[in-house]
Motif scaffolding. Structure first.
Motif, PDB file in Angstrom:
ATOM      1  N   PRO A  99      52.177  59.976 -44.653  1.00 30.81           N
ATOM      2  CA  PRO A  99      52.199  59.202 -46.532  1.00 30.81           C
ATOM      3  C   PRO A  99      52.758  59.592 -47.447  1.00 30.81           C
ATOM      4  CG  PRO A  99      49.594  59.706 -46.576  1.00 30.81           C
ATOM      5  CD  PRO A  99      50.537  60.372 -44.597  1.00 30.81           C
ATOM      6  N   ASP A 100      52.937  61.850 -46.924  1.00 26.06           N
ATOM      7  CA  ASP A 100      53.727  62.416 -47.884  1.00 26.06           C
ATOM      8  C   ASP A 100      55.513  63.060 -47.397  1.00 26.06           C
ATOM      9  OD1 ASP A 100      51.401  62.272 -49.504  1.00 26.06           O
ATOM     10  OD2 ASP A 100      49.756  63.168 -47.417  1.00 26.06           O
ATOM     11  N   GLU A 101      56.035  63.592 -48.688  1.00 26.49           N
ATOM     12  CA  GLU A 101      56.959  64.450 -47.947  1.00 26.49           C
ATOM     13  C   GLU A 101      56.927  65.389 -46.920  1.00 26.49           C
ATOM     14  OE1 GLU A 101      60.078  64.804 -51.195  1.00 26.49           O
ATOM     15  OE2 GLU A 101      58.076  65.069 -51.934  1.00 26.49           O
ATOM     16  N   HIS A 102      57.504  65.407 -45.828  1.00 24.37           N
ATOM     17  CA  HIS A 102      57.647  67.121 -45.020  1.00 24.37           C
ATOM     18  C   HIS A 102      58.882  67.581 -45.009  1.00 24.37           C
ATOM     19  CE1 HIS A 102      59.341  63.656 -41.582  1.00 24.37           C
ATOM     20  NE2 HIS A 102      59.028  62.958 -42.929  1.00 24.37           N
ATOM     21  N   ALA A 103      58.977  68.217 -43.977  1.00 28.06           N
ATOM     22  CA  ALA A 103      60.166  69.671 -44.301  1.00 28.06           C
ATOM     23  C   ALA A 103      60.601  69.858 -43.123  1.00 28.06           C
ATOM     24  CB  ALA A 103      59.600  70.762 -45.142  1.00 28.06           C
ATOM     25  N   LEU A 104      62.280  70.500 -43.204  1.00 22.84           N
ATOM     26  CA  LEU A 104      61.905  71.550 -42.289  1.00 22.84           C
ATOM     27  C   LEU A 104      62.890  73.072 -42.699  1.00 22.84           C
ATOM     28  CD1 LEU A 104      63.528  71.653 -38.918  1.00 22.84           C
ATOM     29  CD2 LEU A 104      65.292  70.609 -39.724  1.00 22.84           C
ATOM     30  N   LEU A 105      62.496  73.624 -42.425  1.00 23.58           N
ATOM     31  CA  LEU A 105      62.886  75.096 -42.767  1.00 23.58           C
ATOM     32  C   LEU A 105      63.721  75.579 -41.388  1.00 23.58           C
ATOM     33  CD1 LEU A 105      62.981  77.776 -44.885  1.00 23.58           C
ATOM     34  CD2 LEU A 105      60.861  78.350 -43.265  1.00 23.58           C
ATOM     35  N   LEU A 106      64.888  76.483 -41.806  1.00 20.45           N
ATOM     36  CA  LEU A 106      65.621  76.265 -40.902  1.00 20.45           C
ATOM     37  C   LEU A 106      66.209  78.157 -41.680  1.00 20.45           C
ATOM     38  CD1 LEU A 106      68.053  73.581 -39.500  1.00 20.45           C
ATOM     39  CD2 LEU A 106      66.406  74.509 -38.780  1.00 20.45           C
ATOM     40  N   PRO A 107      65.477  79.699 -40.204  1.00 20.05           N
ATOM     41  CA  PRO A 107      65.526  80.112 -41.337  1.00 20.05           C
ATOM     42  C   PRO A 107      66.509  81.186 -40.982  1.00 20.05           C
ATOM     43  CG  PRO A 107      63.765  80.318 -39.884  1.00 20.05           C
ATOM     44  CD  PRO A 107      64.413  79.247 -39.735  1.00 20.05           C
ATOM     45  N   GLU A 108      67.680  80.390 -40.018  1.00 18.86           N
ATOM     46  CA  GLU A 108      68.586  81.012 -39.323  1.00 18.86           C
ATOM     47  C   GLU A 108      70.067  80.269 -39.737  1.00 18.86           C
ATOM     48  OE1 GLU A 108      66.822  84.523 -36.231  1.00 18.86           O
ATOM     49  OE2 GLU A 108      66.377  81.107 -36.650  1.00 18.86           O
ATOM     50  N   ASP A 109      71.231  81.176 -39.679  1.00 17.82           N
ATOM     51  CA  ASP A 109      71.813  80.318 -39.796  1.00 17.82           C
ATOM     52  C   ASP A 109      72.762  79.165 -38.551  1.00 17.82           C
ATOM     53  OD1 ASP A 109      73.117  80.384 -42.517  1.00 17.82           O
ATOM     54  OD2 ASP A 109      73.845  82.059 -42.632  1.00 17.82           O
ATOM     55  N   THR A 110      71.966  80.183 -37.184  1.00 19.08           N
ATOM     56  CA  THR A 110      72.462  79.709 -36.099  1.00 19.08           C
ATOM     57  C   THR A 110      71.882  78.989 -35.577  1.00 19.08           C
ATOM     58  OG1 THR A 110      69.660  81.046 -34.570  1.00 19.08           O
ATOM     59  CG2 THR A 110      72.387  82.353 -35.658  1.00 19.08           C
ATOM     60  N   VAL A 111      70.625  78.224 -36.607  1.00 23.78           N
ATOM     61  CA  VAL A 111      70.380  76.681 -35.884  1.00 23.78           C
ATOM     62  C   VAL A 111      70.984  75.635 -37.083  1.00 23.78           C
ATOM     63  CG1 VAL A 111      68.909  74.651 -35.522  1.00 23.78           C
ATOM     64  CG2 VAL A 111      68.503  77.570 -34.322  1.00 23.78           C
ATOM     65  N   GLY A 112      71.403  74.522 -36.602  1.00 25.46           N
ATOM     66  CA  GLY A 112      71.861  73.303 -37.669  1.00 25.46           C
ATOM     67  C   GLY A 112      70.558  72.157 -36.637  1.00 25.46           C
ATOM     68  N   ALA A 113      70.756  70.767 -37.360  1.00 19.89           N
ATOM     69  CA  ALA A 113      70.250  69.926 -36.891  1.00 19.89           C
ATOM     70  C   ALA A 113      70.381  68.806 -37.519  1.00 19.89           C
ATOM     71  CB  ALA A 113      68.017  69.964 -38.039  1.00 19.89           C
ATOM     72  N   THR A 114      70.019  67.339 -37.027  1.00 16.30           N
ATOM     73  CA  THR A 114      70.433  66.223 -37.364  1.00 16.30           C
ATOM     74  C   THR A 114      69.191  65.184 -38.082  1.00 16.30           C
ATOM     75  OG1 THR A 114      72.437  65.780 -36.509  1.00 16.30           O
ATOM     76  CG2 THR A 114      71.518  63.695 -37.117  1.00 16.30           C
ATOM     77  N   ILE A 115      69.004  64.987 -38.802  1.00 12.98           N
ATOM     78  CA  ILE A 115      67.539  64.815 -39.751  1.00 12.98           C
ATOM     79  C   ILE A 115      68.004  62.710 -39.921  1.00 12.98           C
ATOM     80  CG2 ILE A 115      66.349  64.177 -41.301  1.00 12.98           C
ATOM     81  CD1 ILE A 115      66.708  67.278 -42.037  1.00 12.98           C
ATOM     82  N   LEU A 134      67.245  69.182 -33.460  1.00  9.75           N
ATOM     83  CA  LEU A 134      68.094  70.688 -33.333  1.00  9.75           C
ATOM     84  C   LEU A 134      69.667  71.506 -32.292  1.00  9.75           C
ATOM     85  CD1 LEU A 134      64.201  72.354 -34.013  1.00  9.75           C
ATOM     86  CD2 LEU A 134      65.572  71.403 -35.835  1.00  9.75           C
ATOM     87  N   ARG A 135      69.952  71.399 -32.434  1.00  2.06           N
ATOM     88  CA  ARG A 135      70.503  73.061 -32.444  1.00  2.06           C
ATOM     89  C   ARG A 135      70.991  74.178 -32.107  1.00  2.06           C
ATOM     90  NH1 ARG A 135      72.972  67.368 -34.006  1.00  2.06           N
ATOM     91  NH2 ARG A 135      72.814  66.310 -33.063  1.00  2.06           N
ATOM     92  N   GLY A 136      71.658  74.456 -32.029  1.00  3.25           N
ATOM     93  CA  GLY A 136      71.479  76.762 -31.569  1.00  3.25           C
ATOM     94  C   GLY A 136      70.469  77.457 -30.992  1.00  3.25           C
ATOM     95  N   THR A 137      70.193  78.334 -30.969  1.00  2.00           N
ATOM     96  CA  THR A 137      69.444  79.050 -30.679  1.00  2.00           C
ATOM     97  C   THR A 137      69.214  79.852 -31.999  1.00  2.00           C
ATOM     98  OG1 THR A 137      71.371  80.292 -29.063  1.00  2.00           O
ATOM     99  CG2 THR A 137      69.245  81.840 -29.928  1.00  2.00           C
ATOM    100  N   GLY A 138      67.125  80.155 -32.252  1.00  2.00           N
ATOM    101  CA  GLY A 138      66.781  80.578 -33.254  1.00  2.00           C
ATOM    102  C   GLY A 138      65.668  79.445 -33.616  1.00  2.00           C
ATOM    103  N   ARG A 139      64.536  79.890 -34.647  1.00  2.00           N
ATOM    104  CA  ARG A 139      63.975  79.404 -35.117  1.00  2.00           C
ATOM    105  C   ARG A 139      63.774  77.643 -36.184  1.00  2.00           C
ATOM    106  NH1 ARG A 139      61.806  84.373 -36.360  1.00  2.00           N
ATOM    107  NH2 ARG A 139      63.748  84.750 -37.378  1.00  2.00           N
ATOM    108  N   ALA A 140      63.015  77.569 -35.647  1.00  2.00           N
ATOM    109  CA  ALA A 140      62.193  76.302 -36.522  1.00  2.00           C
ATOM    110  C   ALA A 140      61.302  76.547 -37.163  1.00  2.00           C
ATOM    111  CB  ALA A 140      63.495  75.121 -36.531  1.00  2.00           C
ATOM    112  N   VAL A 141      60.957  75.769 -38.397  1.00  2.00           N
ATOM    113  CA  VAL A 141      59.501  75.826 -38.977  1.00  2.00           C
ATOM    114  C   VAL A 141      59.627  74.161 -39.689  1.00  2.00           C
ATOM    115  CG1 VAL A 141      58.146  76.277 -40.211  1.00  2.00           C
ATOM    116  CG2 VAL A 141      59.047  78.034 -39.154  1.00  2.00           C
ATOM    117  N   THR A 142      58.668  73.321 -39.223  1.00  2.00           N
ATOM    118  CA  THR A 142      58.525  71.865 -39.873  1.00  2.00           C
ATOM    119  C   THR A 142      56.549  71.675 -39.976  1.00  2.00           C
ATOM    120  OG1 THR A 142      56.699  71.179 -37.560  1.00  2.00           O
ATOM    121  CG2 THR A 142      59.293  70.809 -37.725  1.00  2.00           C
ATOM    122  N   ILE A 143      57.004  71.471 -41.283  1.00  2.00           N
ATOM    123  CA  ILE A 143      55.527  71.643 -42.787  1.00  2.00           C
ATOM    124  C   ILE A 143      55.118  70.088 -42.805  1.00  2.00           C
ATOM    125  CG2 ILE A 143      54.691  72.874 -44.559  1.00  2.00           C
ATOM    126  CD1 ILE A 143      57.787  73.795 -44.786  1.00  2.00           C
TER     127      ILE A 143
END
Length: 312
Positions: A79-95, A121-130
């Protein structure tokens, strides 16, 4: 709260700290902290290109994904908003969310509307979901789910703030924008939580400028994505000597999530000789930070409640 005079947090508006109470004559001790070291645990989910771990607090579920190629994360919705944090330029995403498809680049924070979403998610690195724990399917994935079989004391209910201006939609913010100077905060909020993604620090923290403080009624989730820290925690004394706890001086590396309960006094000390990067999460959004002019970088899109309580 104790801050160095050069720390901008020394100007925060505060309210008197209430005694933690159970509704009886005996105050109730704060909960234990949760230290979830992902590097010591098997991933919750894995495929050929990604490993993902989950941990939770009372109100938030945090997912940490290490990526080596294209992978898909299915968010079950809530029922709430959620988030995607991509801390590096090496990972992109289609949402894919709300019937729309949005391309996002790396080094960004994206808030998504309530409901399910597919993250490619595409690339090499990290992704954080909240997300909030009102997404029960996500909450059940947390490695420390057992810690919350009973609600923790002193944590206020999660009451979302007003909807964003123009309604819910995918909103993306760059993380390479200027931060506060001291501390180097970059703060964003949505209707249900707040993300502080500061600049990474290089080298150990100056131990003459520590910041021991406490929160009356909300948890702090500290996510380490680079380096190492020692979390220093001190539990308040209650009238019941049997409830007293020793201080914690807990060493945590990356990646890990520490949940700091209220009203425990705490501060975190960067220890790594190179990059140390810690991201803090709060649910609901912090009022004290929100009342500081210019601190919340997307405040024009996310209104505060009409009659906010005093900052704590």
């Amino acid at each position: 709260m104790v801050y160095h005079p050069g720390d901008a947090r020394s100007a925060l508006r505060t309210a008197p700290t209430a005694s933690p109470s159970t509704g009886t004559d005996s105050p109730r001790q704060a909960a234990e902290a949760d230290y979830v070291r992902f590097y010591e645990l098997p991933p919750t989910t894995r495929d050929d290109n990604a490993h993902t771990w989950y941990a939770r607090s009372q109100h938030l579920v945090t997912g940490y994904t290490q990526i080596t190629g294209e992978t898909v994360l299915e968010h079950p919705g809530g029922p709430d908003e959620h988030a995607l944090l991509l801390p590096e330029d090496t990972v992109g995403a289609t949402i894919e969310s709300g019937g729309e498809s949005t391309e996002v680049s790396g080094h960004t924070l994206t808030f998504m509307p309530p409901g399910p979403a597919t993250l490619t998610l595409r690339g090499t690195g990290r992704a954080v979901t909240i997300a909030t724990t009102r997404s029960e399917a996500l909450a059940a994935r947390a490695a420390n789910a057992g810690s919350y079989e009973q609600p923790h004391p002193h944590v206020a209910p999660l009451i979302p703030w007003p909807e964003p201006a123009g309604g819910y939609r995918v909103r993306t913010y760059r993380l390479d924008v200027p931060s506060l100077e001291n501390p180097p905060f970059r703060i964003f909020r949505c209707s249900s939580f707040m993300v502080n993604a500061p600049r990474p620090r290089t080298g150990p923290r100056d131990t003459t400028k520590m910041s021991p403080h406490s929160h009356d009624d909300f948890e702090q989730c500290s996510l380490i994505i680079d380096g190492e820290f020692v979390h220093h925690l001190r539990w308040p004394w209650t009238t019941d000597l049997g409830q007293w706890r020793e201080d914690d001086h807990e060493h945590c590396g990356a990646p890990s999530l520490t949940v700091i309960p209220p009203p425990v006094v705490h501060t975190s000390q960067a220890m790594g000789k190179e990059t140390n990067h810690l991201i803090d999460l709060f649910a609901p959004p912090r009022r004290d930070f929100s009342l500081m002019a210019g601190w919340v970088l997307n405040a024009d899109e996310y209104p505060m409640p009409d009659d906010p309580e005093p900052a704590r």
